[in-house]
Design an enzyme around this catalytic site. Structure first.
Site, PDB file in Angstrom:
ATOM      1  N   ASN A 182      63.009  68.995 117.376  1.00 54.27           N
ATOM      2  CA  ASN A 182      64.193  68.966 118.238  1.00 54.27           C
ATOM      3  C   ASN A 182      64.785  70.358 118.474  1.00 54.27           C
ATOM      4  OD1 ASN A 182      66.874  67.748 119.286  1.00 54.27           O
ATOM      5  ND2 ASN A 182      67.503  68.903 117.481  1.00 54.27           N
ATOM      6  N   THR A 213      76.175  68.292 124.633  1.00 59.41           N
ATOM      7  CA  THR A 213      76.071  68.784 123.244  1.00 59.41           C
ATOM      8  C   THR A 213      76.528  70.248 123.284  1.00 59.41           C
ATOM      9  OG1 THR A 213      73.826  69.551 123.678  1.00 59.41           O
ATOM     10  CG2 THR A 213      74.033  67.310 122.784  1.00 59.41           C
ATOM     11  N   TYR A 243      63.010  78.335 130.998  1.00 57.64           N
ATOM     12  CA  TYR A 243      63.337  77.138 130.204  1.00 57.64           C
ATOM     13  C   TYR A 243      62.419  75.981 130.626  1.00 57.64           C
ATOM     14  CZ  TYR A 243      65.694  73.136 128.157  1.00 57.64           C
ATOM     15  OH  TYR A 243      65.950  71.978 127.441  1.00 57.64           O
TER      16      TYR A 243
END
Ligand code: NDP
Ligand code: 8X3
Length: 254
Positions: free
Chosen positions: A87, A188, A153
């Site tokens: 993760n 998040t 990314y």
């Protein structure tokens, strides 16, 4: 029998929510991250609240020596890892390629690709010794389609997509299931990290619609690991209801 899960990047966001969801279900946990204080606090909370064994390991997934030091020296009892959740990851910056920061590129490539490789090589060998396991890679909608300025990314998450497929093939005869979970927008620390602490820019990402929460992703991961032994949920894309592609959002939800 109690199953053991190793979750990288458990100091915040999706990793933290997965750690809590797994602890609630009674898993033994190895949780990792660089921020020692947050990791120690989480380990203490999970032990106390859910009465499970938790081993916090403090290391940077980009640094092979640190990964090896921590994972090759696990005690025999902790070497029995049933589930690995790759993760730990990040986006740094959002800029056209000609303006991109090379430091950002190195950080994303080293964390999102090389970190996954360093951890997976060691843990997959432990799983082979133990007779099997389950690896779950956190990909992204950004690993399914590219968006403007997402260049590096997106490339790292396309790499996670390719590595997930490759692992599934390489471990097909080794009794190791491989799954990938590809979220869309989850609120998040992700955008705060991407925009280097610029809270205004970070919160604008989620303006006008209801993003996923980290625990939405944890629920999906729990569902995947609880599937019967003969079932592998190999690739899941999970989006907020207001998201229709990497770039298309219905921002009129208030
Ligand atoms: P957060 O920023 O909240 O969490 C990222 C986690 O990764 C932290 O625990 C951080 O720990 C860890 N991490 C980052 N770099 C390193 C490193 N070099 N070594 C060790 N740990 C590291 O973001 P999310 O929870 O959202 O992100 C988790 C994963 O989900 C990432 O792979 C991300 O790409 C992916 N994802 C996120 C989406 C979103 O919209 N939020 C959507 C799709 C995918 P620490 O800083 O303590 O080391
Ligand atoms: C995180 C989702 O679309 O911001 O991987 O890249 S996105």
């Amino acid at each position: 029998m109690t199953r053991t899960a190793l979750i990288t990047g458990a100091t915040s966001g999706i990793g933290e929510a997965v750690a809590e969801a797994f602890a609630k279900e009674g898993y033994r946990l190895i949780i990792t991250g660089r921020r020692a204080e947050k990791l120690t606090l989480l380990a203490g909370k999970l032990k106390e609240q859910y009465n499970v064994e938790v081993l916090p390991l403090y290391f940077d997934v980009r640094v092979l020596d640190q990964v090896e030091e921590n994972l090759l020296n696990l005690s025999e009892a902790w070497k029995k890892i049933d589930i690995l959740i790759n993760n730990a990851g990040l986006a740094a910056g959002l800029a056209p390629l000609n303006d991109g920061s090379m430091d950002d590129w190195e950080q994303m490539i080293d964390t999102n690709i090389k970190g996954v490789l360093y951890v997976s090589r060691i843990v997959s060998n432990l799983m082979i010794e133990n007779g099997g396991g389950h690896i779950i890679n956190i990909g992204s909608i950004a690993g399914k389609s590219v968006y403007p300025n997402g260049n590096v990314y997106c490339a790292t998450k396309f790499a996670v997509d390719a590595l997930s497929k490759g692992m599934m093939m390489d471990f097909n005869q080794k009794n190791i299931k491989v799954s990938q979970v590809c979220p869309g927008a989850v609120e998040t620390e992700f955008s705060k990290v991407r925009f280097k602490g610029d809270e205004k820019r970070a919160s604008a990402v989620y303006e006008g619609f209801k993003p996923l929460t980290a625990s939405d992703i944890a629920d999906v991961i729990l569902y995947i690991v609880k599937a019967p032994a003969h079932v592998n949920i190999s690739d899941v894309v999970i989006l907020p209801a207001a998201q229709a592609s990497a770039t298309l959002f219905n921002r009129k939800q208030s």
